[in-house]
Design an enzyme around this catalytic site. Structure first.
Site, PDB file in Angstrom:
ATOM      1  N   GLY A  56       2.483  16.087 -21.924  1.00 42.27           N
ATOM      2  CA  GLY A  56       3.919  15.866 -21.766  1.00 42.27           C
ATOM      3  C   GLY A  56       4.146  14.705 -20.810  1.00 42.27           C
ATOM      4  O   GLY A  56       3.242  14.346 -20.060  1.00 42.27           O
ATOM      5  N   CYS A  83      -4.165  17.262 -20.974  1.00 43.95           N
ATOM      6  CA  CYS A  83      -3.408  16.236 -20.243  1.00 43.95           C
ATOM      7  C   CYS A  83      -2.432  16.886 -19.255  1.00 43.95           C
ATOM      8  O   CYS A  83      -2.854  17.457 -18.270  1.00 43.95           O
ATOM      9  CB  CYS A  83      -2.719  15.290 -21.232  1.00 43.95           C
ATOM     10  SG  CYS A  83      -2.184  13.780 -20.441  1.00 43.95           S
ATOM     11  N   TYR A  84      -1.124  16.890 -19.506  1.00 44.34           N
ATOM     12  CA  TYR A  84      -0.182  17.566 -18.608  1.00 44.34           C
ATOM     13  C   TYR A  84      -0.606  19.029 -18.425  1.00 44.34           C
ATOM     14  O   TYR A  84      -0.492  19.582 -17.325  1.00 44.34           O
ATOM     15  CB  TYR A  84       1.236  17.492 -19.179  1.00 44.34           C
ATOM     16  CG  TYR A  84       2.300  18.115 -18.295  1.00 44.34           C
ATOM     17  CD1 TYR A  84       2.883  17.391 -17.262  1.00 44.34           C
ATOM     18  CD2 TYR A  84       2.726  19.436 -18.495  1.00 44.34           C
ATOM     19  CE1 TYR A  84       3.865  17.960 -16.445  1.00 44.34           C
ATOM     20  CE2 TYR A  84       3.703  20.013 -17.685  1.00 44.34           C
ATOM     21  CZ  TYR A  84       4.265  19.269 -16.664  1.00 44.34           C
ATOM     22  OH  TYR A  84       5.238  19.835 -15.851  1.00 44.34           O
ATOM     23  N   HIS A 170      -6.955  13.329 -24.919  1.00 45.81           N
ATOM     24  CA  HIS A 170      -6.349  13.910 -26.118  1.00 45.81           C
ATOM     25  C   HIS A 170      -7.422  14.077 -27.197  1.00 45.81           C
ATOM     26  O   HIS A 170      -7.664  13.167 -27.991  1.00 45.81           O
ATOM     27  CB  HIS A 170      -5.195  13.041 -26.607  1.00 45.81           C
ATOM     28  CG  HIS A 170      -4.013  13.112 -25.695  1.00 45.81           C
ATOM     29  ND1 HIS A 170      -3.091  14.119 -25.769  1.00 45.81           N
ATOM     30  CD2 HIS A 170      -3.654  12.338 -24.648  1.00 45.81           C
ATOM     31  CE1 HIS A 170      -2.184  13.956 -24.823  1.00 45.81           C
ATOM     32  NE2 HIS A 170      -2.504  12.886 -24.125  1.00 45.81           N
ATOM     33  N   GLU A 172      -7.216  15.643 -29.753  1.00 45.58           N
ATOM     34  CA  GLU A 172      -6.605  15.744 -31.084  1.00 45.58           C
ATOM     35  C   GLU A 172      -6.456  14.401 -31.794  1.00 45.58           C
ATOM     36  O   GLU A 172      -6.216  14.362 -32.996  1.00 45.58           O
ATOM     37  CB  GLU A 172      -5.241  16.441 -30.992  1.00 45.58           C
ATOM     38  CG  GLU A 172      -4.160  15.708 -30.216  1.00 45.58           C
ATOM     39  CD  GLU A 172      -4.217  15.913 -28.703  1.00 45.58           C
ATOM     40  OE1 GLU A 172      -5.298  16.263 -28.184  1.00 45.58           O
ATOM     41  OE2 GLU A 172      -3.189  15.686 -28.034  1.00 45.58           O
ATOM     42  N   SER A 224      16.459  16.163 -54.330  1.00 43.73           N
ATOM     43  CA  SER A 224      16.526  14.733 -54.645  1.00 43.73           C
ATOM     44  C   SER A 224      15.480  14.349 -55.676  1.00 43.73           C
ATOM     45  O   SER A 224      15.525  13.261 -56.235  1.00 43.73           O
ATOM     46  CB  SER A 224      16.266  13.930 -53.370  1.00 43.73           C
ATOM     47  OG  SER A 224      14.908  14.076 -52.993  1.00 43.73           O
ATOM     48  N   GLY A 226      12.478  14.030 -54.743  1.00 40.29           N
ATOM     49  CA  GLY A 226      11.386  13.597 -53.877  1.00 40.29           C
ATOM     50  C   GLY A 226      10.494  14.788 -53.542  1.00 40.29           C
ATOM     51  O   GLY A 226      10.846  15.941 -53.814  1.00 40.29           O
ATOM     52  N   VAL A 227       9.330  14.491 -52.932  1.00 43.81           N
ATOM     53  CA  VAL A 227       8.334  15.536 -52.702  1.00 43.81           C
ATOM     54  C   VAL A 227       8.862  16.636 -51.766  1.00 43.81           C
ATOM     55  O   VAL A 227       8.741  17.823 -52.062  1.00 43.81           O
ATOM     56  CB  VAL A 227       7.049  14.919 -52.087  1.00 43.81           C
ATOM     57  CG1 VAL A 227       6.044  15.991 -51.733  1.00 43.81           C
ATOM     58  CG2 VAL A 227       6.440  13.929 -53.064  1.00 43.81           C
ATOM     59  N   ASP A 228       9.485  16.233 -50.671  1.00 42.40           N
ATOM     60  CA  ASP A 228       9.836  17.226 -49.644  1.00 42.40           C
ATOM     61  C   ASP A 228      10.883  18.230 -50.138  1.00 42.40           C
ATOM     62  O   ASP A 228      10.702  19.440 -49.991  1.00 42.40           O
ATOM     63  CB  ASP A 228      10.343  16.541 -48.370  1.00 42.40           C
ATOM     64  CG  ASP A 228       9.347  15.522 -47.845  1.00 42.40           C
ATOM     65  OD1 ASP A 228       8.165  15.620 -48.222  1.00 42.40           O
ATOM     66  OD2 ASP A 228       9.754  14.638 -47.073  1.00 42.40           O
ATOM     67  N   SER A 229      11.959  17.704 -50.724  1.00 40.39           N
ATOM     68  CA  SER A 229      12.998  18.647 -51.147  1.00 40.39           C
ATOM     69  C   SER A 229      12.493  19.486 -52.325  1.00 40.39           C
ATOM     70  O   SER A 229      12.846  20.656 -52.455  1.00 40.39           O
ATOM     71  CB  SER A 229      14.306  17.937 -51.487  1.00 40.39           C
ATOM     72  OG  SER A 229      14.183  17.150 -52.650  1.00 40.39           O
ATOM     73  N   SER A 230      11.616  18.907 -53.158  1.00 44.19           N
ATOM     74  CA  SER A 230      11.095  19.673 -54.295  1.00 44.19           C
ATOM     75  C   SER A 230      10.193  20.814 -53.826  1.00 44.19           C
ATOM     76  O   SER A 230      10.266  21.928 -54.353  1.00 44.19           O
ATOM     77  CB  SER A 230      10.290  18.782 -55.231  1.00 44.19           C
ATOM     78  OG  SER A 230      11.061  17.703 -55.641  1.00 44.19           O
ATOM     79  N   LYS A 370       3.176  15.234 -44.064  1.00 42.90           N
ATOM     80  CA  LYS A 370       3.377  14.942 -45.489  1.00 42.90           C
ATOM     81  C   LYS A 370       2.218  15.438 -46.369  1.00 42.90           C
ATOM     82  O   LYS A 370       2.432  16.030 -47.421  1.00 42.90           O
ATOM     83  CB  LYS A 370       3.534  13.429 -45.658  1.00 42.90           C
ATOM     84  CG  LYS A 370       3.991  13.008 -47.028  1.00 42.90           C
ATOM     85  CD  LYS A 370       5.491  13.030 -47.074  1.00 42.90           C
ATOM     86  CE  LYS A 370       6.079  12.547 -48.346  1.00 42.90           C
ATOM     87  NZ  LYS A 370       7.547  12.514 -48.260  1.00 42.90           N
TER      88      LYS A 370
END
Ligand code: XMP
Length: 514
Positions: A56, A83-84, A170, A172, A224, A226-230, A370
């Site tokens: 953070g 880290c933090y 980090h 990650e 829409s 698109g991938v996300d809304s589908s 994504k």
């Protein structure tokens, strides 16, 4: 048996969700929660195996710096501070953290001091890790030992008899060599977590959560294509079936057959309720005479919201929830202030809906990246052709017809775009590039066809290679492929007699032309 899981207490690092994702990549369920969680609230995680304190931007020695309930340190659950998080552990156990004279941002060498430390099983010495800190430990707390250092600071610590660890770097990020191994060591050697998080398990949990939250209420969603809304729509529909109604707005700025394709895929394959609203005339009418890109974008956005709001209002007596395909990168993008998950603003895919609509938000994908959303979509059975689609901007062809948008120009562009995209599919190139499209210019040029002079539009093909869409280079499409595509376009599409290929990188160009 419930899945084992880890929680990450979020102190606002830009890497917190990445950390969660790295843990999920090890097939362990990880959830990001607010740092203020109380020990008694841990009951909601019946098979909790460990706690991670994220990084953070704050300093632990500042007044009112974010901190945790000390009771968490008494739970006997393994803890890893990153880290933090490491600095907070140091501070809470009585050590000292101060502003460092030599701050470390970027790659640093990690020198392991305790080769027996569980975090470093199968981790070679003298490897690069990713640092991003201004503060560092100047005095270790009692009962803690230093287990690794960098050139300028203590890089990792461990409690001498409890399973409490801290790392300054980090692990990650992919820049930290053996970072994944160190996280795996924490998960499996220290926490004894099981490998039991899979996309299937995410879907099961999401379905249970949606059912519980929605109960017998109704939900609306702006689909829409698109991938996300589908993916969001398909997931919600699996959970609550016909309690979900999707609204699909045909703006007249969609690609060839797009509306039909979306309706067929989701009504036939998934038996969803979809309301198609044909507003193309409204869009063409209101776009008359507008040529400036930002004005076009604003007009398209406004019209979309008007149409969607109208539809939503009609259903608002009925529906309690507005579902959106918000994914994690949208959450970061729309986070304008604050550092913790609590203050991050909700992202509106259908941007700027009036508050008084009074819906509760339902965003089942908001913690996913994504590629994870794509995995979920595939698992749900959405066809690859929908899942692997290149991004398509909200304003659609409205920003690909340069200058004034008319139905005639959109129709021409749809045909040219369709030939280009189909050819990429046919020749196995579509999935090798990240975004391909066509732009129609408001310019006519002279050509010759047969024995006749022509004077028709110019179109530009664009295809880019990119990882994150922030920078991009023009794809090196084979010349003979481009040759075939151009021939087909000129022969088959009326009113286009010249094609150019855009070789501009981003920067200085953007991917879209407007
Ligand atoms: P640029 O043109 O900025 O585009 O290099 C980067 C990526 O974003 C997409 N894009 C949009 N997506 N609404 C969207 O949902 C928009 O207004 C918008 N403008 C650009 C673009 O297609 C590319 O993938």
């Amino acid at each position: 048996m419930k899945q084992t899981q880890i929680i990450i207490l979020d102190f606002g690092s830009q890497y917190t969700q990445l950390l969660a994702r790295r843990i999920r990549e090890q097939n362990v369920l990880a959830e990001v929660v607010d740092f203020s969680i109380k020990p008694e609230e841990l009951k909601q995680y019946p098979n909790l195996k460990g706690i991670i304190l994220s990084g953070g931007p704050a300093s632990v020695y500042e007044n009112d710096a974010y901190t945790i309930d000390r009771g968490l340190l008494e739970t006997k659950l393994p803890i890893l501070g990153v880290c933090y998080g490491l600095q907070l552990i140091t501070h809470l156990f009585g050590g000292t953290v101060e502003l460092s004279e030599k701050q470390e941002f970027g790659k640093s060498k990690l020198f392991i001091d305790d080769l027996n430390c569980k975090l470093f099983i199968d981790v070679p010495n003298d490897k690069n890790v990713w640092m991003s800190h201004a503060d560092h430990i100047t005095k270790l707390p009692e009962n803690f030992i230093q287990v690794a250092h960098s050139e300028n600071s203590i890089a990792a610590i461990k409690h001498s008899d409890k399973e409490i660890y801290g790392i300054q770097f980090h692990a990650e990020t992919t820049h930290s060599e053996y970072g994944a191994q160190m996280l795996a060591n924490f998960l499996f050697e220290v926490c004894q977590a099981n490998k039991d998080w899979y996309v299937k398990a995410f879907i099961e949990k999401a379905i249970t959560d949606i059912k519980e939250k929605v109960d017998n209420q109704k939900v609306i969603l702006g689909l829409s294509g698109g991938v996300d809304s589908s993916v969001a729509a398909t997931l919600i529909s699996k959970a609550i079936g016909k309690q979900l109604t999707c609204i699909f707005v045909d703006t007249g700025l969609l690609r060839k057959n797009e509306g039909q394709q979306v309706m067929e895929t989701y009504t036939k394959n998934f038996d969803m309720n979809i309301k198609m609203v044909d507003s193309s005339e409204l869009f063409y009418e209101n776009l008359k005479g507008i040529t400036e890109p930002e004005s076009k974008r604003k007009m398209i956005g406004k019209l979309f919201i008007d149409v969607f709001t109208d539809e939503a209002r009609k259903m608002s007596k009925d529906a309690k929830f507005l579902a959106q395909g918000t994914i994690y990168p949208d959450v970061i993008e729309s986070s304008k202030q604050g550092h913790t998950s609590k203050t991050i603003k909700s992202h509106h895919n259908v941007g700027g809906l009036p508050e008084d609509l009074g819906f509760e938000l339902l965003e089942p994908l908001r913690d996913l990246f994504k590629d994870e959303v794509r995995q979920v979509g595939r698992e749900l059975g959405i066809p690859d052709i929908m899942i692997d689609r290149h991004p398509f901007p909200g304003p659609g062809l409205g920003i690909r017809v340069i200058g004034e948008v008319t139905k005639e120009k959109c129709d021409i562009l749809r045909e040219v775009d369709d030939i280009f995209i189909k050819a990429l599919h046919e020749e196995g190139l579509y999935t090798k590039v990240q975004q391909a499209h066509v732009v129609l210019l408001p310019v006519k040029t002279v050509g010759v066809m047969g024995d006749n002079r022509t004077y028709e539009y110019l179109a530009a093909l664009r295809s880019v290679d990119t990882v994150d869409f922030m920078t991009a280079t023009a794809s090196h499409l084979p010349w003979d492929f481009l040759d075939r595509v151009v021939n087909k376009i000129i022969n088959e599409v009326k009113h286009v007699n010249r094609i150019v290929y855009d070789v501009t990188s981003k920067p200085p160009g953007t991917i879209e032309w407007e």
